[in-house]
Design a protein around this motif. Structure first.
Motif, PDB file in Angstrom:
ATOM      1  N   CYS A  51      13.579   4.615  28.109  1.00  0.00           N
ATOM      2  CA  CYS A  51      12.345   4.521  27.516  1.00  0.00           C
ATOM      3  C   CYS A  51      11.227   3.851  27.829  1.00  0.00           C
ATOM      4  N   VAL A  52      11.421   2.315  28.449  1.00  0.00           N
ATOM      5  CA  VAL A  52      10.684   1.508  28.180  1.00  0.00           C
ATOM      6  C   VAL A  52      11.142   1.073  29.590  1.00  0.00           C
ATOM      7  N   PHE A  53      11.932   1.125  30.977  1.00  0.00           N
ATOM      8  CA  PHE A  53      12.085   1.587  32.203  1.00  0.00           C
ATOM      9  C   PHE A  53      13.201   2.713  31.963  1.00  0.00           C
ATOM     10  N   PRO A  54      12.116   3.513  32.621  1.00  0.00           N
ATOM     11  CA  PRO A  54      12.325   5.601  32.994  1.00  0.00           C
ATOM     12  C   PRO A  54      12.990   5.676  33.921  1.00  0.00           C
ATOM     13  N   ASN A  55      14.001   6.709  33.697  1.00  0.00           N
ATOM     14  CA  ASN A  55      15.011   6.614  34.983  1.00  0.00           C
ATOM     15  C   ASN A  55      15.752   8.304  34.075  1.00  0.00           C
ATOM     16  N   ILE A  56      16.338   8.988  36.034  1.00  0.00           N
ATOM     17  CA  ILE A  56      16.765   9.802  34.991  1.00  0.00           C
ATOM     18  C   ILE A  56      17.362  10.056  33.635  1.00  0.00           C
ATOM     19  N   ASP A  57      18.440   9.030  33.671  1.00  0.00           N
ATOM     20  CA  ASP A  57      18.766   9.375  32.336  1.00  0.00           C
ATOM     21  C   ASP A  57      18.428   9.660  31.345  1.00  0.00           C
ATOM     22  N   LEU A  58      16.862   9.491  31.365  1.00  0.00           N
ATOM     23  CA  LEU A  58      15.949   9.492  30.161  1.00  0.00           C
ATOM     24  C   LEU A  58      16.335  11.761  30.084  1.00  0.00           C
ATOM     25  N   VAL A  59      15.817  11.670  31.270  1.00  0.00           N
ATOM     26  CA  VAL A  59      16.175  13.134  31.417  1.00  0.00           C
ATOM     27  C   VAL A  59      17.339  13.614  30.145  1.00  0.00           C
ATOM     28  N   GLY A  60      18.661  13.416  30.294  1.00  0.00           N
ATOM     29  CA  GLY A  60      19.547  13.764  29.212  1.00  0.00           C
ATOM     30  C   GLY A  60      19.220  13.561  27.962  1.00  0.00           C
ATOM     31  N   ASP A  61      19.231  12.232  27.918  1.00  0.00           N
ATOM     32  CA  ASP A  61      18.256  11.394  26.517  1.00  0.00           C
ATOM     33  C   ASP A  61      17.548  12.412  25.652  1.00  0.00           C
ATOM     34  N   VAL A  62      16.669  12.374  26.544  1.00  0.00           N
ATOM     35  CA  VAL A  62      15.829  13.441  25.600  1.00  0.00           C
ATOM     36  C   VAL A  62      15.721  15.210  25.509  1.00  0.00           C
ATOM     37  N   VAL A  63      16.906  15.926  26.170  1.00  0.00           N
ATOM     38  CA  VAL A  63      17.430  17.177  25.974  1.00  0.00           C
ATOM     39  C   VAL A  63      18.429  16.955  25.165  1.00  0.00           C
ATOM     40  N   ARG A  64      19.167  15.844  25.296  1.00  0.00           N
ATOM     41  CA  ARG A  64      20.102  15.996  23.880  1.00  0.00           C
ATOM     42  C   ARG A  64      19.238  15.545  22.945  1.00  0.00           C
ATOM     43  N   ASN A  65      18.249  14.898  22.403  1.00  0.00           N
ATOM     44  CA  ASN A  65      17.779  14.476  21.398  1.00  0.00           C
ATOM     45  C   ASN A  65      16.852  14.916  21.291  1.00  0.00           C
ATOM     46  N   PRO A  66      15.546  15.671  21.292  1.00  0.00           N
ATOM     47  CA  PRO A  66      14.346  16.089  21.718  1.00  0.00           C
ATOM     48  C   PRO A  66      13.694  15.789  20.830  1.00  0.00           C
ATOM     49  N   ASP A  67      14.026  15.682  19.305  1.00  0.00           N
ATOM     50  CA  ASP A  67      13.624  15.289  17.844  1.00  0.00           C
ATOM     51  C   ASP A  67      13.298  13.455  17.499  1.00  0.00           C
ATOM     52  N   PHE A  68      13.515  12.819  18.941  1.00  0.00           N
ATOM     53  CA  PHE A  68      13.625  11.961  18.038  1.00  0.00           C
ATOM     54  C   PHE A  68      12.474  11.407  19.403  1.00  0.00           C
ATOM     55  N   TYR A  69      11.973  12.222  19.945  1.00  0.00           N
ATOM     56  CA  TYR A  69      11.147  11.853  21.332  1.00  0.00           C
ATOM     57  C   TYR A  69       9.409  12.552  19.792  1.00  0.00           C
ATOM     58  N   ALA A  70       8.547  12.237  20.599  1.00  0.00           N
ATOM     59  CA  ALA A  70       7.231  12.611  20.309  1.00  0.00           C
ATOM     60  C   ALA A  70       6.770  13.956  20.467  1.00  0.00           C
ATOM     61  N   TYR A  71       6.531  13.354  22.127  1.00  0.00           N
ATOM     62  CA  TYR A  71       6.411  14.812  22.758  1.00  0.00           C
ATOM     63  C   TYR A  71       7.127  15.094  23.962  1.00  0.00           C
ATOM     64  N   PRO A  72       8.477  15.337  23.327  1.00  0.00           N
ATOM     65  CA  PRO A  72       9.294  15.760  24.139  1.00  0.00           C
ATOM     66  C   PRO A  72       8.902  16.131  25.618  1.00  0.00           C
ATOM     67  N   ALA A  73       8.380  17.225  25.934  1.00  0.00           N
ATOM     68  CA  ALA A  73       7.921  17.705  27.513  1.00  0.00           C
ATOM     69  C   ALA A  73       6.813  16.871  27.851  1.00  0.00           C
ATOM     70  N   ILE A  74       6.355  16.363  27.676  1.00  0.00           N
ATOM     71  CA  ILE A  74       5.358  14.883  27.967  1.00  0.00           C
ATOM     72  C   ILE A  74       6.419  13.794  29.050  1.00  0.00           C
ATOM     73  N   VAL A  75       7.252  13.075  27.145  1.00  0.00           N
ATOM     74  CA  VAL A  75       7.787  12.096  28.316  1.00  0.00           C
ATOM     75  C   VAL A  75       8.503  12.703  29.716  1.00  0.00           C
ATOM     76  N   LEU A  76       9.600  13.976  29.350  1.00  0.00           N
ATOM     77  CA  LEU A  76       9.729  14.173  30.781  1.00  0.00           C
ATOM     78  C   LEU A  76       8.932  13.929  31.700  1.00  0.00           C
ATOM     79  N   LYS A  77       8.219  14.850  31.333  1.00  0.00           N
ATOM     80  CA  LYS A  77       7.158  14.787  32.705  1.00  0.00           C
ATOM     81  C   LYS A  77       6.222  13.391  33.719  1.00  0.00           C
ATOM     82  N   CYS A  78       6.332  13.059  32.379  1.00  0.00           N
ATOM     83  CA  CYS A  78       5.344  11.205  33.130  1.00  0.00           C
ATOM     84  C   CYS A  78       6.853  10.928  33.266  1.00  0.00           C
ATOM     85  N   SER A  79       8.104  10.752  32.897  1.00  0.00           N
ATOM     86  CA  SER A  79       9.166   9.971  33.434  1.00  0.00           C
ATOM     87  C   SER A  79       9.069  10.154  34.283  1.00  0.00           C
ATOM     88  N   ALA A  80       8.731  11.558  35.595  1.00  0.00           N
ATOM     89  CA  ALA A  80       9.065  11.857  36.347  1.00  0.00           C
ATOM     90  C   ALA A  80       8.022  11.021  37.854  1.00  0.00           C
TER      91      ALA A  80
END
Length: 202
Positions: free
Chosen positions: A139-168
């Motif tokens: 999450c600090v240094f965004p990379n492709i592994d973050l996608v799996g983290d968010v998909v598996r635990n979306p409740d741990f992220y403030a806004y899952p869709a926004i996190v995923l889009k911004c990470s790209a």
């Protein structure tokens, strides 16, 4: 459990936390906590808290700075933040369903006897390395592994869709079209179709 056993365990834990500084230069250890820095700025932490009633520890973590955080905070979606703080990632072992961290129900690690404190502290280090530190670093240094983290635990992220889009924006290997195709009906990720789908396609 006596204060002696608690202080002994925290001393052994600190020894193990210090060794984590060798894993990544962004990590800085202190008592019952490791901090993650970009330059001199602290952007995230993993901490250990003691619960007196059960005489045990839980682990938690937060990401509240860095480029991904800044990108996410520029957006104001029309729905509630998943979290109760201003982080983009926030978790505790108390909310994990698999009991990974604890040795009792609820994600709590009982304060160990002096005789086994060193071994338990080493095991805690392994759990940090294998799960919690990657969650934070991804999450600090965004990379492709973050996608799996968010998909598996979306409740741990403030806004899952926004996190995923911004990470790209920070890893060209993150394919927003593929994420959309696989998760367009996942209500824990796409919380408002009009806003989130439009944001993904922007």
């Amino acid at each position: 459990m006596s204060e002696l056993e608690r202080s002994n365990f925290e001393r052994e834990l600190f020894k193990q936390l210090k060794t984590l500084e060798q894993i990544d230069q962004s990590i800085s250890a202190s008592k019952n906590k490791i901090k993650f820095k970009i330059g001199k700025v602290v952007v995230a932490e993993i901490y250990f808290a003691h619960l007196r009633k059960v005489d045990g520890y839980y682990v938690g973590g937060e990401v509240y700075g860095g480029p991904l955080y800044q990108c996410c905070m520029k957006n104001e979606p029309p729905y509630k933040n998943n979290l109760f703080n201003s982080s983009i990632l926030s978790f505790t072992s108390l909310s994990e369903g698999d009991g990974y961290f604890g040795d009792v129900v609820g994600g709590v690690l009982k304060t160990p006897d002096v005789a086994v404190a060193e071994k338990v502290a080493f095991n805690v280090r392994d759990k940090l390395v294998n799960r919690y530190i990657p969650w934070v670093l991804n999450c600090v240094f965004p990379n492709i592994d973050l996608v799996g983290d968010v998909v598996r635990n979306p409740d741990f992220y403030a806004y899952p869709a926004i996190v995923l889009k911004c990470s790209a924006k920070y890893d060209s290997g993150i394919n927003c079209d593929s994420i959309l195709e696989e998760n367009s009906n996942n209500k824990k990720i796409i919380k408002n179709k009009e806003y989130d789908l439009g944001f993904f396609k922007s």
